[in-house]
Design an enzyme around this catalytic site. Structure first.
Site, PDB file in Angstrom:
ATOM      1  CG  HIS A  47     -35.421  18.837 -32.507  1.00 37.48           C
ATOM      2  ND1 HIS A  47     -34.883  19.502 -33.578  1.00 37.48           N
ATOM      3  CD2 HIS A  47     -35.071  17.541 -32.673  1.00 37.48           C
ATOM      4  CE1 HIS A  47     -34.242  18.672 -34.349  1.00 37.48           C
ATOM      5  NE2 HIS A  47     -34.339  17.470 -33.850  1.00 37.48           N
ATOM      6  CG  ASP A 102     -37.310  10.627 -38.482  1.00 36.74           C
ATOM      7  OD1 ASP A 102     -37.246  10.756 -39.718  1.00 36.74           O
ATOM      8  OD2 ASP A 102     -36.843  11.460 -37.690  1.00 36.74           O
ATOM      9  CB  SER A 160     -31.836  19.227 -39.094  1.00 36.75           C
ATOM     10  OG  SER A 160     -32.293  19.138 -37.780  1.00 36.75           O
TER      11      SER A 160
HETATM   12  O1  PAF Z   1     -34.051  10.989 -34.793  1.00 28.09           O
HETATM   13  C1  PAF Z   1     -32.883  11.326 -34.542  1.00 28.09           C
HETATM   14  O2  PAF Z   1     -32.560  12.506 -34.462  1.00 28.09           O
HETATM   15  C2  PAF Z   1     -31.811  10.264 -34.355  1.00 28.09           C
HETATM   16  O3  PAF Z   1     -32.013   9.181 -35.204  1.00 28.09           O
HETATM   17  C3  PAF Z   1     -31.677   9.790 -32.901  1.00 28.09           C
HETATM   18  C4  PAF Z   1     -32.950   9.118 -32.394  1.00 28.09           C
HETATM   19  C5  PAF Z   1     -31.344  10.985 -32.009  1.00 28.09           C
HETATM   20  C6  PAF Z   1     -30.536   8.770 -32.775  1.00 28.09           C
HETATM   21  O4  PAF Z   1     -29.322   9.314 -33.183  1.00 28.09           O
END
Ligand code: PAF
Length: 282
Positions: A37, A152, A188
């Protein structure tokens, strides 16, 4: 750094920047922030005048048997980490602020085909939930640039299509996956692994790299490569969901003369469902 819980409060604060023609970078998250992140946030900070990070665990994207209740909630630690990240606004709305009424009665956005294949097959409703909340967040923040992790990958392709189809005025940026030294993509959900599972988990990316090497060596027997990888994962203690070699932009099954492909794998290990991928440009 401002911590904002209400939509109108955030909108009012950001309006001043928009009027001054300052750019806004946006990183949507579900919290429990890790280096992956912070890598997204670094990109946003570098490329924009102001950065907004949202923290919202979206119930719409969890299936009835998934880990919504046990999903790690670490708002305090996340806010501490964000203080030193260059983030200007943390948007952490309570559930009531985002979703009124029952989740099943909330408006949903459907992205056909991309949402129904791969992870969408095994997680019905998941991508509808992602698309709906991302659309809502983009409407609230109104960013210049929005940042998503390429780990993702299917979600990234889905969001690009959602934004193109709904003509949302934002530029989508995909940010490279951060891995630990064994190749395991940071997530996570890695927190749920036992130490034995943590040693096994890197096999997922190793199996993707083996397929990549075979493709680069000219092998185009996609089915065999996919099946062999799933067998190896099974032997290593995973329960594979799928292994698929696809066209990188459309996620349609790859054809032998494709030059831009992506290898996507999902597998369960213990109680955790892992996903990972690698793009292959030939
Ligand atoms: O990738 C994520 O953490 C979630 O799918 C997102 C994009 C924040 C939407 O809830």
């Amino acid at each position: 750094m401002h911590i904002v819980h209400q939509i109108t409060d955030l909108r009012n604060k950001l309006e001043a920047h928009r009027s001054a023609k300052e750019s806004i970078g946006f990183v949507p998250t579900m919290g429990n922030l890790h280096k992956g992140h912070f890598h997204l946030i670094q990109n946003a900070v570098k490329e924009n005048d102001h950065t907004v990070v949202s923290i919202f665990i979206n119930p719409l994207q969890f299936g009835p048997n998934e880990d919504f209740k046990s999903y790690p909630r670490t708002l305090e630690e996340d806010q501490e980490g964000l203080r030193y990240s260059g983030c200007d606004y943390v948007f952490a709305p309570p559930q009531q602020e985002m979703l009124q009424g029952k989740p099943e009665e909330h408006t949903k956005i459907k992205v056909p085909r991309v949402a129904e294949i791969l992870c969408g097959k095994n997680r019905p409703g998941h991508f509808e939930g992602v698309a709906s909340i991302v659309c809502q967040l983009l409407n609230i923040v109104g960013p210049t640039n929005a940042y998503f992790g390429l780990k993702d990958y299917q979600q990234f392709i889905l969001i690009k299509k959602l934004i193109a189809d709904l003509k949302i005025p934002v530029t989508v940026k995909g940010v490279e996956t951060v891995r630990n030294k064994n190749g395991l993509a940071l997530s996570s959900r890695n927190n749920f692994f036992s130490s034995r599972e943590l040693n096994i988990a890197p096999h997922l990316f190793a199996s993707i790299k083996e397929i990549c090497a075979a493709l680069q060596a000219g092998n185009r027997n996609f089915k065999l490569l996919e099946n062999d990888a799933q067998k190896r994962l099974l032997d290593n203690g995973f329960q594979p969901d799928y292994c698929s070699i696809c066209q990188a932009e459309t996620l349609k099954p790859a054809a032998p003369d494709d030059k831009d492909m992506v290898i996507l794998v999902a597998a369960h290990l213990g109680s955790v469902r892992l996903v990972d991928n690698l793009r292959v440009s030939l």
